[in-house]
Scaffold this active site. Structure first.
Site, short mmCIF file in Angstrom:
data_model
loop_
_atom_site.label_atom_id
_atom_site.label_comp_id
_atom_site.label_asym_id
_atom_site.label_seq_id
_atom_site.Cartn_x
_atom_site.Cartn_y
_atom_site.Cartn_z
N SER A 105 1.91 10.67 -4.15
CA SER A 105 0.57 10.27 -4.60
C SER A 105 -0.19 11.53 -5.00
O SER A 105 0.12 12.62 -4.50
CB SER A 105 -0.18 9.59 -3.44
OG SER A 105 -1.57 9.49 -3.73
N TYR B 146 -2.86 8.71 5.38
CA TYR B 146 -2.16 8.48 4.11
C TYR B 146 -1.84 9.81 3.41
O TYR B 146 -0.72 10.05 2.98
CB TYR B 146 -3.02 7.59 3.21
CG TYR B 146 -2.36 7.22 1.90
CD1 TYR B 146 -1.45 6.16 1.84
CD2 TYR B 146 -2.64 7.91 0.72
CE1 TYR B 146 -0.84 5.81 0.63
CE2 TYR B 146 -2.03 7.56 -0.48
CZ TYR B 146 -1.14 6.51 -0.53
OH TYR B 146 -0.53 6.16 -1.72
P1 NAP Z 1 1.84 -2.71 -3.01
O1 NAP Z 1 1.61 -3.57 -4.20
O2 NAP Z 1 1.12 -3.00 -1.75
O3 NAP Z 1 3.41 -2.66 -2.73
C1 NAP Z 1 3.95 -2.04 -1.59
C2 NAP Z 1 5.08 -2.91 -1.09
O4 NAP Z 1 5.72 -2.24 0.03
C3 NAP Z 1 4.60 -4.27 -0.57
O5 NAP Z 1 5.41 -5.32 -1.06
C4 NAP Z 1 4.73 -4.12 0.93
O6 NAP Z 1 4.95 -5.32 1.63
C5 NAP Z 1 5.97 -3.23 1.02
N1 NAP Z 1 6.13 -2.68 2.36
C6 NAP Z 1 5.17 -2.23 3.19
N2 NAP Z 1 5.70 -1.86 4.37
C7 NAP Z 1 7.04 -2.08 4.28
C8 NAP Z 1 8.12 -1.93 5.17
N3 NAP Z 1 7.93 -1.46 6.42
N4 NAP Z 1 9.36 -2.25 4.74
C9 NAP Z 1 9.56 -2.75 3.50
N5 NAP Z 1 8.57 -2.93 2.61
C10 NAP Z 1 7.32 -2.61 2.99
O7 NAP Z 1 1.49 -1.19 -3.34
P2 NAP Z 1 1.76 -0.27 -4.64
O8 NAP Z 1 0.44 0.15 -5.12
O9 NAP Z 1 2.74 -0.89 -5.55
O10 NAP Z 1 2.39 0.99 -3.91
C11 NAP Z 1 3.73 1.40 -4.09
C12 NAP Z 1 3.84 2.85 -3.66
O11 NAP Z 1 3.03 3.65 -4.56
C13 NAP Z 1 3.30 3.13 -2.25
O12 NAP Z 1 4.11 4.10 -1.62
C14 NAP Z 1 1.93 3.72 -2.52
O13 NAP Z 1 1.52 4.56 -1.47
C15 NAP Z 1 2.19 4.47 -3.79
N6 NAP Z 1 0.98 4.77 -4.55
C16 NAP Z 1 0.21 3.75 -5.06
C17 NAP Z 1 -0.93 4.08 -5.78
C18 NAP Z 1 -1.82 3.03 -6.37
O14 NAP Z 1 -2.92 3.38 -6.86
N7 NAP Z 1 -1.43 1.75 -6.36
C19 NAP Z 1 -1.30 5.42 -5.95
C20 NAP Z 1 -0.49 6.41 -5.42
C21 NAP Z 1 0.64 6.08 -4.72
P3 NAP Z 1 3.65 -6.03 2.31
O15 NAP Z 1 2.77 -6.44 1.18
O16 NAP Z 1 4.26 -7.15 3.08
O17 NAP Z 1 3.01 -4.99 3.19
#
Ligand code: NAP
Length: 247
Positions: free
Chosen positions: A133, A146
């Protein structure tokens, strides 16, 4: 032209947001996907095998790798999208919250690599992309657990790249800025509001999951064959520009 033809990648967090877009992108580029998430319906298709797994449990991930290998014949790499948003500062954060952040975002990334590596070492090639991130690259207030996990992901990525380069395994990270996904829905409820977040990105909009997936697909592909141990921000200019922002 990037191609992932005849290659299979395990994608964690594939049920939502960036992980779901990554799975779609890999398939669009000719590859196949072992889609892993906490709550995903187990399904076996021609292009995607969905496996329920918790990234904090090595045995779940090893099961996903072995069933993926049986289904598709080989695994060529992985993408670690599973993650949680865990805000808080040093005083409000309790040890349970800290442990949860570390166990999913950092330990989960390491365990995913650990489950994949025997297969990749055996093949003598592979590519892993971790998701860090911009808040692993710079600090921000009120987001300590985080930010720490994402800084850790960046260093884990470099360490994996160093240890497995001799096996022709490339390990890189992408660092998204603000991307519209279910994880960031909450941003509109923060006191400064969504507009303040958007303004930190010179391109002046949130990114789309598909825009992160495109960078991930590039790093997985042979087009990135001499790239390892690096971090690619996908952040609309967030990490590279510090302009005066006029309201
Ligand atoms: P998201 O839509 O919430 O997707 C994350 C997925 O990971 C969800 O399906 C979640 O399931 C799953 N997950 C959580 N804990 C888990 C576990 N213990 N085992 C297996 N799966 C698990 O979020 P996203 O925005 O796509 O994020 C994806 C990655 O990008 C993350 O690492 C996040 O930190 C990173 N990121 C995102 C952003 C942003 O702005 N969106 C920015 C920087 C970095 P549940 O929904 O059931 O918890």
């Amino acid at each position: 032209m990037i191609s992932l033809q005849s290659k299979t990648f395990l994608v964690t967090g594939a049920g939502s947001g960036i992980g779901a877009a990554t799975a779609e992108q890999i398939i669009a580029l000719g590859g196949t996907v072992v889609a892993v998430d906490r709550f995903i319906d187990a399904k076996a298709g021609e292009h995607q095998l969905s496996v329920q797994a918790d990234v904090t449990r090595l045995e779940d991930l090893e099961y996903a790798v072995s069933t993926g290998k049986s289904h598709f014949g080989a695994i060529h790499g992985g993408v670690t999208c599973a993650g949680l948003s865990v805000p808080g500062d040093a005083l409000v954060t309790d040890t349970e919250t800290w442990d949860r952040a570390l166990s999913v975002n950092l330990t989960g990334t390491w365990l995913t690599a650990k489950a994949l590596l025997p297969e990749l070492v055996g093949r003598g090639e592979g590519a892993i992309v971790t998701i860090a991130s911009v808040y692993g690259m710079v600090g921000c207030s009120g987001n300590m657990p985080y930010n720490v996990t994402k800084g850790g992901v960046l260093q884990l990525t470099r360490s994996l790249a160093a240890d497995y380069a001799a096996h022709n395994i490339r390990v890189n990270s992408v660092s998204p800025g603000y991307i519209s996904t279910p994880m960031t829905d909450i941003i509109s409820t923060y006191p400064p509001g969504e507009k303040a977040f958007v303004k930190m990105h010179p391109l002046n909009r949130p990114g789309k999951p598909a825009e992160v997936a495109a960078a991930i697909a590039f790093l997985l592909s042979d087009a990135a064959s001499f790239i390892t141990a690096t971090n690619l921000p996908v952040d609309g200019g967030f990490s590279g520009v510090k302009d005066i922002v006029l309201s």
